[in-house]
Design an enzyme around this catalytic site. Structure first.
Site, PDB file in Angstrom:
ATOM      1  N   ASN A  75       0.752  -1.339  -0.069  1.00  0.00           N
ATOM      2  CA  ASN A  75       0.002   0.433  -0.061  1.00  0.00           C
ATOM      3  C   ASN A  75       1.109   0.955   0.216  1.00  0.00           C
ATOM      4  OD1 ASN A  75      -2.636  -1.233   0.259  1.00  0.00           O
ATOM      5  ND2 ASN A  75      -3.015  -1.348   1.777  1.00  0.00           N
ATOM      6  N   HIS A 102       8.463   7.542  16.688  1.00  0.00           N
ATOM      7  CA  HIS A 102       7.019   6.843  15.932  1.00  0.00           C
ATOM      8  C   HIS A 102       6.493   6.298  16.457  1.00  0.00           C
ATOM      9  CE1 HIS A 102       4.049   7.230  13.028  1.00  0.00           C
ATOM     10  NE2 HIS A 102       4.659   5.498  12.385  1.00  0.00           N
ATOM     11  N   ASP A 104       9.727  -6.148  -5.383  1.00  0.00           N
ATOM     12  CA  ASP A 104       8.165  -6.261  -3.996  1.00  0.00           C
ATOM     13  C   ASP A 104       9.424  -8.479  -4.393  1.00  0.00           C
ATOM     14  OD1 ASP A 104       6.222  -5.867  -2.065  1.00  0.00           O
ATOM     15  OD2 ASP A 104       6.705  -8.005  -2.007  1.00  0.00           O
TER      16      ASP A 104
HETATM   17  O1  TXD Z   1       5.125   6.515   9.208  1.00  0.00           O
HETATM   18  C1  TXD Z   1       5.630   5.447   9.287  1.00  0.00           C
HETATM   19  N1  TXD Z   1       6.520   5.027   9.438  1.00  0.00           N
HETATM   20  C2  TXD Z   1       4.750   4.134   8.798  1.00  0.00           C
HETATM   21  C3  TXD Z   1       5.160   3.350   8.321  1.00  0.00           C
HETATM   22  C4  TXD Z   1       3.865   4.539   8.158  1.00  0.00           C
HETATM   23  C5  TXD Z   1       2.842   3.567   6.903  1.00  0.00           C
HETATM   24  C6  TXD Z   1       3.111   1.966   6.898  1.00  0.00           C
HETATM   25  N2  TXD Z   1       3.984   2.481   7.869  1.00  0.00           N
HETATM   26  C7  TXD Z   1       4.867   0.530   7.939  1.00  0.00           C
HETATM   27  O2  TXD Z   1       5.225   0.018   6.607  1.00  0.00           O
HETATM   28  C8  TXD Z   1       4.308  -0.624   8.171  1.00  0.00           C
HETATM   29  O3  TXD Z   1       4.204  -0.766   9.157  1.00  0.00           O
HETATM   30  C9  TXD Z   1       4.948  -1.714   7.201  1.00  0.00           C
HETATM   31  O4  TXD Z   1       5.426  -2.049   8.015  1.00  0.00           O
HETATM   32  C10 TXD Z   1       5.490  -0.744   6.414  1.00  0.00           C
HETATM   33  C11 TXD Z   1       5.144  -1.328   4.933  1.00  0.00           C
HETATM   34  O5  TXD Z   1       3.282  -0.060   4.646  1.00  0.00           O
HETATM   35  P1  TXD Z   1       2.802  -1.339   3.491  1.00  0.00           P
HETATM   36  O6  TXD Z   1       0.737  -0.865   3.867  1.00  0.00           O
HETATM   37  O7  TXD Z   1       2.655  -0.476   2.423  1.00  0.00           O
HETATM   38  O8  TXD Z   1       2.139  -2.531   3.430  1.00  0.00           O
HETATM   39  P2  TXD Z   1       1.736  -3.559   2.792  1.00  0.00           P
HETATM   40  O9  TXD Z   1       0.629  -3.294   1.854  1.00  0.00           O
HETATM   41  O10 TXD Z   1       1.621  -5.272   3.148  1.00  0.00           O
HETATM   42  O11 TXD Z   1       3.435  -3.711   2.009  1.00  0.00           O
HETATM   43  C12 TXD Z   1       4.876  -4.421   1.815  1.00  0.00           C
HETATM   44  C13 TXD Z   1       5.152  -5.478   0.987  1.00  0.00           C
HETATM   45  C14 TXD Z   1       4.051  -6.791   0.382  1.00  0.00           C
HETATM   46  O12 TXD Z   1       3.910  -5.862  -0.505  1.00  0.00           O
HETATM   47  C15 TXD Z   1       5.435  -7.515   0.629  1.00  0.00           C
HETATM   48  O13 TXD Z   1       5.380  -8.784  -0.519  1.00  0.00           O
HETATM   49  C16 TXD Z   1       6.932  -6.788   0.645  1.00  0.00           C
HETATM   50  O14 TXD Z   1       6.266  -5.430   1.465  1.00  0.00           O
HETATM   51  N3  TXD Z   1       8.030  -7.638   1.319  1.00  0.00           N
HETATM   52  C17 TXD Z   1       8.923  -7.590   0.330  1.00  0.00           C
HETATM   53  N4  TXD Z   1       9.308  -6.923  -0.671  1.00  0.00           N
HETATM   54  C18 TXD Z   1      10.299  -7.428  -0.982  1.00  0.00           C
HETATM   55  N5  TXD Z   1      11.656  -7.913  -0.230  1.00  0.00           N
HETATM   56  C19 TXD Z   1      10.605  -8.312   0.792  1.00  0.00           C
HETATM   57  N6  TXD Z   1      11.696  -9.192   1.960  1.00  0.00           N
HETATM   58  C20 TXD Z   1       9.618  -7.985   1.485  1.00  0.00           C
HETATM   59  N7  TXD Z   1       8.972  -8.579   2.446  1.00  0.00           N
HETATM   60  C21 TXD Z   1       8.024  -8.248   1.880  1.00  0.00           C
END
Ligand code: TXD
Length: 309
Positions: free
Chosen positions: A12, A175, A33
């Site tokens: 997202n 945060h 990803d």
């Molecule tokens: O203020 C802030 N810093 C934040 C942080 C605000 C909003 C979201 N926040 C954090 O960002 C949230 O707690 C998550 O730890 C991340 C990402 O949030 P998002 O809502 O984008 O999570 P999703 O939709 O689950 O997406 C994470 C993606 C997903 O498509 C996985 O397949 C991918 O990460 N993923 C990876 N990509 C590459 N390599 C690896 N190893 C991997 N593992 C998972």
């Protein structure tokens, strides 16, 4: 485009960030990803909007890091969100593993890049990224304060029924629940907030700001906020690539500022083409300083619990 931005994690926050960057023609974007088809499909879907919206930036997506080579900025959103039955510690150890892998792979191909961390727990993941990359603090920092401050700014504007454009605010600290909204430094077109609102209404805004993330989670049921988080990342990337020298609150590695050493804490910094070009030290009241110290302690505890490499 003149610039290249890599976004790791096409979930997202990652995909919405990619969309904002491309639609504003800020840079060409590479999304990576582990779910390679998800990244490829979202990139293609966004590119098919380009003829309608008329943007010329390119977006590509997949599981391969080769196209990320030479990125000016890398935004890391990869990670897991907490699922039912998963403890906070489970999340920390799993995301630590993911961040170690991701950062090593991007840095190998873009050794001069600027890393913006987004994955939670944010301040701890910044520390992992700093250790793995070996980057100076100018080039590895986290997004949180811009989001937290944006929420506070919106709540102030809504309460006073004024334009959001006129409202500025700062939120310091980690945060999390211990973040430190600073209403004394909030202004409406230069007018300090305490002259416009009584203390109890300000405290209600502070509290809603601290709970801003969970308020959205409670609506979504699964998943967390991403429209405002991606806007906050976009603001930081634009400040860097356009060398704006914007003063924004970011999670930065403190080396004595605010009396804190060797940990990531949200404070105002100047963002420009070299990344964090200056850390700004605000004067704090004893109460504000105590709240910042408490927030820093929470970050220190979490970093101490990180799994050893
Ligand atoms: O203020 C802030 N810093 C934040 C942080 C605000 C909003 C979201 N926040 C954090 O960002 C949230 O707690 C998550 O730890 C991340 C990402 O949030 P998002 O809502 O984008 O999570 P999703 O939709 O689950 O997406 C994470 C993606 C997903 O498509 C996985 O397949 C991918 O990460 N993923 C990876 N990509 C590459 N390599 C690896 N190893 C991997 N593992 C998972």
């Amino acid at each position: 485009m003149q610039h290249k931005v890599t976004v790791v994690g096409a979930g997202n926050v990652g995909a919405t960030t990619a969309q904002r960057i491309a639609e504003h023609e800020l840079a060409d974007v590479v999304m990576v990803d582990v779910a390679a088809d998800l990244a490829a499909g979202k990139a293609l879907d966004m590119m098919e909007a380009a003829p309608v919206l008329g943007f010329n930036a390119t977006i590509e997506g997949g599981g391969d890091y080769a196209p990320t080579a030479g990125s000016d900025v890398v935004v890391v959103t990869a990670g897991l969100a907490r699922k039912p039955g998963m403890s906070r510690d489970d999340l920390v150890s799993k995301n630590t593993e993911i961040i170690r892998e991701v950062v090593a792979r991007v840095v190998e191909r873009s050794p001069e890049t600027i890393l913006i961390m987004v994955t939670n727990p944010l301040d701890a993941m910044c520390e992992i990224a700093r250790r793995v990359s070996g980057f100076p603090r100018q080039r590895v920092f986290g997004m949180a304060g811009v989001l937290d401050a944006a929420r506070m700014r919106y709540f102030i504007a809504a309460e006073l029924k004024v334009s959001v454009e006129d409202v500025d605010a700062f939120v310091l600290g980690g945060h999390g629940d211990t973040m430190v909204p600073l209403p004394r430094y909030a202004t409406v077109n230069g007018i300090p907030l305490p002259q416009l609102l009584p203390a109890d209404r300000i405290e209600a805004i502070n509290q809603r700001t601290r709970n801003g993330g969970i308020e959205i989670v409670n609506y979504y049921k699964q998943g967390s906020a991403y429209y405002a988080p991606s806007a906050a990342v976009y603001d930081m990337v634009a400040a860097i690539l356009h060398d704006k020298k914007k003063i924004l609150p970011c999670a930065v590695y403190l080396e004595g500022e605010y009396g804190l050493h060797g940990l990531f804490v949200g404070v105002p910094v100047k963002l420009g083409r070299r990344g964090v070009e200056q850390v700004i030290e605000l004067e704090l009241t004893p109460e504000e300083k105590a709240a910042l110290d408490q927030s820093a302690e929470a970050v220190r505890g979490l970093v101490a619990s990180l799994p050893a490499s």
